[in-house]
Enzyme design. Structure first.
Site, PDB file in Angstrom:
ATOM      1  N   GLY A   1      27.616  24.047  22.534  1.00  0.00           N
ATOM      2  CA  GLY A   1      26.322  24.190  23.196  1.00  0.00           C
ATOM      3  C   GLY A   1      25.709  22.818  23.325  1.00  0.00           C
ATOM      4  N   GLU A   2      24.524  22.653  22.781  1.00  0.00           N
ATOM      5  CA  GLU A   2      23.872  21.343  22.835  1.00  0.00           C
ATOM      6  C   GLU A   2      23.384  21.024  21.425  1.00  0.00           C
ATOM      7  OE1 GLU A   2      22.550  17.842  23.588  1.00  0.00           O
ATOM      8  OE2 GLU A   2      21.036  19.272  22.894  1.00  0.00           O
ATOM      9  N   SER A   3      23.948  19.961  20.857  1.00  0.00           N
ATOM     10  CA  SER A   3      23.741  19.729  19.427  1.00  0.00           C
ATOM     11  C   SER A   3      22.302  19.359  19.075  1.00  0.00           C
ATOM     12  CB  SER A   3      24.715  18.655  18.938  1.00  0.00           C
ATOM     13  OG  SER A   3      24.577  17.463  19.684  1.00  0.00           O
TER      14      SER A   3
ATOM     15  N   CYS B   1      32.899  21.496  19.323  1.00  0.00           N
ATOM     16  CA  CYS B   1      32.143  20.624  20.232  1.00  0.00           C
ATOM     17  C   CYS B   1      30.753  20.289  19.659  1.00  0.00           C
ATOM     18  CB  CYS B   1      32.093  21.248  21.623  1.00  0.00           C
ATOM     19  SG  CYS B   1      31.697  20.047  22.885  1.00  0.00           S
TER      20      CYS B   1
ATOM     21  N   ARG C   1      28.910  11.301  20.466  1.00  0.00           N
ATOM     22  CA  ARG C   1      28.539  12.379  21.393  1.00  0.00           C
ATOM     23  C   ARG C   1      28.938  12.016  22.825  1.00  0.00           C
ATOM     24  NH1 ARG C   1      23.136  12.829  22.141  1.00  0.00           N
ATOM     25  NH2 ARG C   1      23.518  14.897  22.933  1.00  0.00           N
TER      26      ARG C   1
ATOM     27  N   ILE D   1      34.289  19.935  27.199  1.00  0.00           N
ATOM     28  CA  ILE D   1      33.088  19.979  28.043  1.00  0.00           C
ATOM     29  C   ILE D   1      32.068  18.985  27.470  1.00  0.00           C
ATOM     30  CG2 ILE D   1      31.243  21.424  28.962  1.00  0.00           C
ATOM     31  CD1 ILE D   1      33.118  23.866  28.421  1.00  0.00           C
ATOM     32  N   ARG D   2      31.882  17.874  28.143  1.00  0.00           N
ATOM     33  CA  ARG D   2      31.040  16.782  27.607  1.00  0.00           C
ATOM     34  C   ARG D   2      31.299  16.619  26.108  1.00  0.00           C
ATOM     35  NH1 ARG D   2      25.805  18.615  30.192  1.00  0.00           N
ATOM     36  NH2 ARG D   2      26.075  18.048  32.343  1.00  0.00           N
TER      37      ARG D   2
ATOM     38  N   HIS E   1      37.054  23.668  22.893  1.00  0.00           N
ATOM     39  CA  HIS E   1      36.534  25.038  22.772  1.00  0.00           C
ATOM     40  C   HIS E   1      37.627  26.105  22.848  1.00  0.00           C
ATOM     41  CE1 HIS E   1      32.226  24.044  23.639  1.00  0.00           C
ATOM     42  NE2 HIS E   1      32.735  23.066  24.350  1.00  0.00           N
TER      43      HIS E   1
ATOM     44  N   GLU F   1      37.405  28.996  21.921  1.00  0.00           N
ATOM     45  CA  GLU F   1      36.750  30.285  22.209  1.00  0.00           C
ATOM     46  C   GLU F   1      36.653  30.558  23.702  1.00  0.00           C
ATOM     47  OE1 GLU F   1      35.309  27.549  21.235  1.00  0.00           O
ATOM     48  OE2 GLU F   1      33.313  27.307  22.137  1.00  0.00           O
TER      49      GLU F   1
HETATM   50  N1  GLN Z   1      27.594  17.116  24.536  1.00  0.00           N
HETATM   51  C1  GLN Z   1      27.105  18.241  23.815  1.00  0.00           C
HETATM   52  C2  GLN Z   1      26.220  17.813  22.637  1.00  0.00           C
HETATM   53  O1  GLN Z   1      25.935  16.692  22.416  1.00  0.00           O
HETATM   54  C3  GLN Z   1      28.223  19.121  23.315  1.00  0.00           C
HETATM   55  C4  GLN Z   1      28.867  19.833  24.463  1.00  0.00           C
HETATM   56  C5  GLN Z   1      29.514  21.134  24.106  1.00  0.00           C
HETATM   57  O2  GLN Z   1      29.300  21.730  23.045  1.00  0.00           O
HETATM   58  N2  GLN Z   1      30.279  21.627  25.045  1.00  0.00           N
HETATM   59  O3  GLN Z   1      25.782  18.644  21.927  1.00  0.00           O
END
Ligand code: GLN
Length: 196
Positions: A49-51, A81, A110, A139-140, A175, A177
């Site tokens: 997700g987004e940390s 991630c 990150r 993903i990023r 990921h 999942e």
């Molecule tokens: N770039 C995201 C972060 O800093 C992580 C991306 C992801 O979980 N797919 O949280």
């Protein structure tokens, strides 16, 4: 006798996908949002997700300290991630207000793969996972910049560490999942059974 219960931290991120992958790997699983729910599980997945958002919500919901305590006490955890970032003892370039749960003696960068490719898939050979490489969905994604002496590197991609284990803590930059391949969740479920 019922088996161990694996929670999925459900503050933000791809919670449903992890619940489905755990179910497919024959593990009992449920969402965890509050300290009471955390107290009831035997292990925890920290999703992608987004940390920064996840860390801020964890603080807001009074979850950060309880999470740190459980991880310190040896609860099995698996982060993907953003979840890998949250399990790092140190982030190289944290955003302001970004805290981690910690638990793995590593420094992460990150969005490390983001400059070349925002998202990509690659075949990744992972130690502890039999039957050939896994399909790595990045993903990023972060990578692991450096690890302490007791951290096992389980996978590298393009010269960068993307999967690690330290004791009962497992983390991947990618990921599993989001793929139909549940072997990494199976590996975690095995770690949980062994710890129980
Ligand atoms: N770039 C995201 C972060 O800093 C992580 C991306 C992801 O979980 N797919 O949280």
């Amino acid at each position: 006798m019922s088996g161990p219960l694996i929670g999925v931290l459900a503050l933000q991120g791809d919670v449903r996908e992890h619940l489905a992958a755990l179910a497919a790997a024959d593990a009992a699983a449920g969402p965890v949002r509050r300290p009471e729910e955390l107290a009831r599980v035997d292990a925890l997945v920290v999703p992608g997700g987004e940390s920064t958002t996840m860390s801020k919500l964890a603080t807001l919901f009074g979850m950060l300290e309880p999470l740190r305590e459980r991880v310190r006490a040896g609860m099995p955890v698996y982060g993907t991630c953003a979840g890998l970032i949250l399990l790092a003892d140190k982030i190289l370039d944290p955003r302001s207000g970004q805290e981690t749960i910690g638990g793995i003696d590593m420094i992460v960068r990150r969005n490390a793969f983001g400059r070349q490719n925002e998202s990509f898939e690659a075949s990744v050979a992972m130690a502890g996972v039999d039957g050939g490489p896994v399909d790595g969905v990045f993903i990023r994604a972060p990578w692991v910049e450096s690890v302490g002496a007791t951290v096992e590197v389980l996978a590298e991609y393009d010269g960068h560490v993307v999967a690690v284990r330290q004791g009962n803590a497992l983390a991947t930059s990618f990921h599993p999942e989001l793929t139909g391949d549940h072997r990494v969740h199976g590996l975690f479920a095995e770690m949980v059974r062994a710890a129980g």
